[in-house]
Design an enzyme around this catalytic site. Structure first.
Site, short mmCIF file in Angstrom:
data_model
loop_
_atom_site.label_atom_id
_atom_site.label_comp_id
_atom_site.label_asym_id
_atom_site.label_seq_id
_atom_site.Cartn_x
_atom_site.Cartn_y
_atom_site.Cartn_z
N PHE A 1 0.86 -1.18 0.00
CA PHE A 1 0.00 0.00 0.00
C PHE A 1 0.90 1.23 0.00
O PHE A 1 1.69 1.41 0.92
CB PHE A 1 -0.91 -0.01 1.23
CG PHE A 1 -1.85 1.16 1.31
CD1 PHE A 1 -2.67 1.49 0.25
CD2 PHE A 1 -1.92 1.93 2.46
CE1 PHE A 1 -3.55 2.57 0.32
CE2 PHE A 1 -2.79 3.00 2.55
CZ PHE A 1 -3.60 3.33 1.48
N GLU B 1 4.56 9.61 1.25
CA GLU B 1 5.49 10.18 0.27
C GLU B 1 6.66 10.83 1.00
O GLU B 1 6.58 11.07 2.20
CB GLU B 1 4.75 11.22 -0.59
CG GLU B 1 3.59 10.59 -1.33
CD GLU B 1 2.96 11.54 -2.34
OE1 GLU B 1 3.36 12.72 -2.37
OE2 GLU B 1 2.08 11.08 -3.07
N THR C 1 6.08 -0.84 2.41
CA THR C 1 6.29 -2.23 2.84
C THR C 1 5.82 -3.20 1.76
O THR C 1 4.80 -2.97 1.11
CB THR C 1 5.50 -2.48 4.14
OG1 THR C 1 5.89 -1.53 5.11
CG2 THR C 1 5.78 -3.87 4.70
N GLN D 1 17.46 -4.28 29.44
CA GLN D 1 18.04 -3.98 30.75
C GLN D 1 18.15 -5.24 31.61
O GLN D 1 19.16 -5.47 32.26
CB GLN D 1 17.16 -2.92 31.46
CG GLN D 1 17.80 -2.33 32.70
CD GLN D 1 19.02 -1.47 32.38
OE1 GLN D 1 19.18 -1.01 31.24
NE2 GLN D 1 19.88 -1.28 33.35
N GLY E 1 21.03 -7.19 30.67
CA GLY E 1 22.34 -6.56 30.87
C GLY E 1 23.13 -6.52 29.56
O GLY E 1 22.57 -6.31 28.49
N GLU F 1 1.72 3.40 10.54
CA GLU F 1 0.25 3.39 10.55
C GLU F 1 -0.33 4.40 11.54
O GLU F 1 -1.25 4.11 12.29
CB GLU F 1 -0.28 1.97 10.80
CG GLU F 1 0.12 1.06 9.64
CD GLU F 1 -0.77 -0.17 9.48
OE1 GLU F 1 -1.95 -0.09 9.84
OE2 GLU F 1 -0.26 -1.17 8.99
N THR G 1 1.42 7.88 13.68
CA THR G 1 2.33 8.07 14.82
C THR G 1 1.52 8.19 16.12
O THR G 1 0.31 8.40 16.10
CB THR G 1 3.14 9.36 14.65
OG1 THR G 1 2.22 10.46 14.61
CG2 THR G 1 3.97 9.36 13.37
N SER G 2 2.25 8.10 17.23
CA SER G 2 1.58 8.29 18.52
C SER G 2 0.90 9.66 18.56
O SER G 2 -0.19 9.82 19.14
CB SER G 2 2.60 8.21 19.66
OG SER G 2 3.03 6.87 19.81
N GLU G 3 1.52 10.64 17.92
CA GLU G 3 0.96 11.99 17.93
C GLU G 3 -0.34 12.04 17.13
O GLU G 3 -1.33 12.66 17.55
CB GLU G 3 1.98 12.98 17.37
CG GLU G 3 3.21 13.19 18.27
CD GLU G 3 4.16 11.98 18.33
OE1 GLU G 3 4.17 11.17 17.38
OE2 GLU G 3 4.86 11.84 19.35
#
Lengths: 249, 380
Positions: free
Chosen positions: B121, B125, B156, B332, B335, B359, B361-363
């Protein structure tokens, strides 16, 4: 062709086994379709697809063994029979064979397929006993199966290679883990399996379910420490000697 | 969250498949940044490339929840494989199924949903990401064709050996955005180099260029000029699937941690016996549990045909940020070993960041959620 595949629910091999007295606990623990039986189901489905006919799975076990029957149905088997009866708890191999043979006789059969042995009890004799009770030939340890008319030709796994064995149907065939690659059930197969008919008769055989008594259960001996060999240039030869001694090569 | 016994059974099947067929090859393809064609075709044989698509179009005839389960379980072992399946299904098969003509479905959806080929898809751009309405690619009518010109970015599944087509958005002469089926091999459709990414190494991500690329008029997908809004509505579907991917990956991190803390000994004890480690793992399990509830709640709404826009965005936002946190904590817990590539958590860590970007952003999710709350986001 009526193809019968015997299946068994075993306690999940990925979970530590629990004992109920001196016997393996089978109810109330996570169970799976014996992985060895998946090869039998796949073999049956492939033969039915190539030569026509339907696959009936026949099992004996507690009520929850229905999960294993449904799993086989979700792979594509047509119908099932689950013999579930409290009187059968602790059945030995011979009684299990009597019960399965009777259930198979009631179902009708041309070809009976079983795994070589169960992944919990490992007696490895039930399929041959079924053949004996039904008075039909058996061919065991099949790593390939070929059907020609009413003749079944198998390659029988041996220590050195394989034997070609032919038997006439009706017969019992046991299959090894190398015989095929069992399919994964599809979502649709899982949904349809719930609607497929499963007969649930009580035990068709009277009498004592076992002539055996398990006296005690002992842990397998701990494996001893291995031998450490420093490689001074002769490592490869030593490995070869070791393998030859173990009769692997 | 209510999954039927059939769905739980299907989860076991996908998990077994993922463990046997996907897990053993994950590190191999990641290290080489190579598209796992054999793994994806194996997914196709299981029906995993067309789960929610009816059988008459080559699909598995399953449902949306089983698709979410599949993406989650694949991501648990290999997020690159999961995103390949997700982009193909949510963005391409889904759009063809909802907006394709009967001919388009027969010709293009069937091989995709049957798992023989994959689709891409092409919306983003170089200059139009979150602002997808800023599409510069153009499509002009010329006789019986549309002629497409422009560039697409981060696409993709566009350049693999089994890529069949791209669905490309482009602006028409009237200023409206429409979408077009562009088969691979169409003159003027140039598949660019594979982009080097910090994660999802085994997924195929490329730049595409269209230079006087002609497609016949019947390759227009959906109604002329309405494509953009129709597609944006369908993107909500994909957001839940990305959240499922995030949950699966986070579970994969937790699985690795549980194994590692039992084996790794420091100060004479397995590190899993230290409360500092136990609390980390307890937090991980709790967050995964809640994200999973959100995924299947939103999935149920979608499956039942109820509105799910705000739930899709909230779930995508929460689950992906959680997955990034958990990947960081998983490293973490490991380690120094978490920082070397022999351990799967290093790969999960690299794979996690993009979840907060792709797909929506968080914003963008926060903008959608705020709008759904009735707030004016100040965008015009």
């Amino acid at each position: 062709m009526n193809i019968v595949v015997t299946v068994k629910q075993i306690p999940d091999p990925n979970v530590a086994p629990q004992l109920d007295g001196n016997r393996l606990k089978r109810t109330g623990v996570a169970g799976v379709l014996d992985p060895g039986d998946e090869f039998g189901v796949e073999a049956g489905l492939q033969i039915a697809a190539a030569h026509g006919g339907e696959v009936t799975v026949v099992s004996m076990g507690p009520a929850q063994a229905m999960e294993a029957v449904r799993k086989a149905l979700s792979m594509g088997a047509t119908k099932g029979v689950l013999v579930s009866d409290d009187a059968l708890q602790g059945s030995d191999a011979l009684h299990t064979a009597r019960v399965l043979a009777e259930a198979i006789k009631n179902t009708g059969f041309d070809l009976i397929i079983s795994g070589v042995e169960s992944t919990d009890g490992y007696t490895g004799v039930v399929p041959q006993m079924i053949a004996s009770i039904l008075d039909i030939p058996s061919a065991t340890f099949a790593k390939s199966i070929e059907i020609n008319g009413d003749t079944v030709k198998i390659n029988r796994q041996t220590e050195k290679g394989y034997d070609e064995v032919e038997v006439q149907m009706p017969c019992v065939i046991t299959v090894t883990a190398g015989v095929n690659e069992p399919r994964y059930p599809s979502f649709k197969g899982i949904v349809e399996a719930k609607k497929k008919p499963v007969d649930e008769p009580g035990s068709p055989v009277a009498g004592e379910s076992t002539s055996q008594n398990v006296e005690s259960v002992n842990d397998a001996p701990q494996r001893g420490a291995g031998e450490v060999v420093e490689d001074d240039g002769s490592g490869a030869a030593k490995i070869a000697d070791f393998l030859a001694q173990a009769k692997v090569i | 969250m209510s999954l039927s016994p059939e769905h739980e059974e299907f989860r076991k099947v996908v998990r077994a498949f993922a463990d046997r067929e996907v897990r053993p090859k994950a590190a191999y393809y990641d290290e080489r940044a190579e598209f796992p064609t054999d793994v994806i075709l194996a997914c196709g044989e299981q029906g995993f490339l067309g789960l929610p698509i009816p059988e008459r179009y080559g699909g598995a005839g399953a449902d949306y929840l089983s698709y979410l389960i599949c993406v989650e379980e694949l991501a648990r072992v290999d997020p690159s494989v999961a995103i390949t399946v997700e982009a193909h299904t949510s963005l391409v098969c889904n759009l063809l199924y909802h907006f394709g003509t009967e001919d388009q479905k027969t010709r293009w959806l069937t091989p995709l949903a049957a798992g023989k080929k994959i689709g891409a898809f092409a919306l983003t751009e170089p200059g139009a990401g979150s602002d997808a309405g800023g599409t510069q690619t153009s499509a002009r009518e010329d006789g019986d064709d549309y002629v497409i010109n422009g560039a697409k970015m981060f696409i993709t599944n566009s350049g693999t050996d089994i890529s069949l087509l791209a669905i490309a958005t482009a602006r028409m002469a009237d200023g409206q955005i429409s979408a077009f089926i562009v088969p691979v091999g169409t003159p003027g459709f140039e598949i660019g180099r594979k982009l080097r990414k910090i994660g999802w190494h085994a997924s195929d991500t490329r730049e595409l260029a269209f230079t006087d690329c002609r497609v016949p008029k019947h390759n227009l997908l959906g109604e002329s000029g309405k494509g953009f809004n129709q597609f944006l509505a369908q993107l909500d579907d994909g957001r839940i699937a990305i959240a499922a991917l995030a949950v699966g990956q986070a579970q994969g991190c937790l699985d690795e941690c549980l194994r590692y803390v039992a084996e790794r000994r420091q100060f004479g004890r397995p590190i899993g016996s230290f409360q500092a480690i136990q609390f980390k793992l307890a937090d991980m399990a709790t967050k995964i549990h809640h994200a999973k509830l959100a995924v299947y709640h939103a999935g149920n709404l979608r499956q039942n045909g109820d509105p799910f826009k705000i739930e899709a965005s909230m779930t995508k936002l929460f689950a992906t940020e959680m997955a990034v946190d958990i990947a960081r904590e998983a490293v973490q817990v490991h380690g120094g070993y978490g920082f070397i590539e022999e351990f799967p958590v290093a790969r999960f860590y690299r794979d996690s960041k993009v979840l907060e970007i792709g797909e929506g952003t968080s914003e963008v999710q926060r903008i959608i959620i705020a709008r759904q709350l009735g707030l004016d986001p100040g965008l015009r």
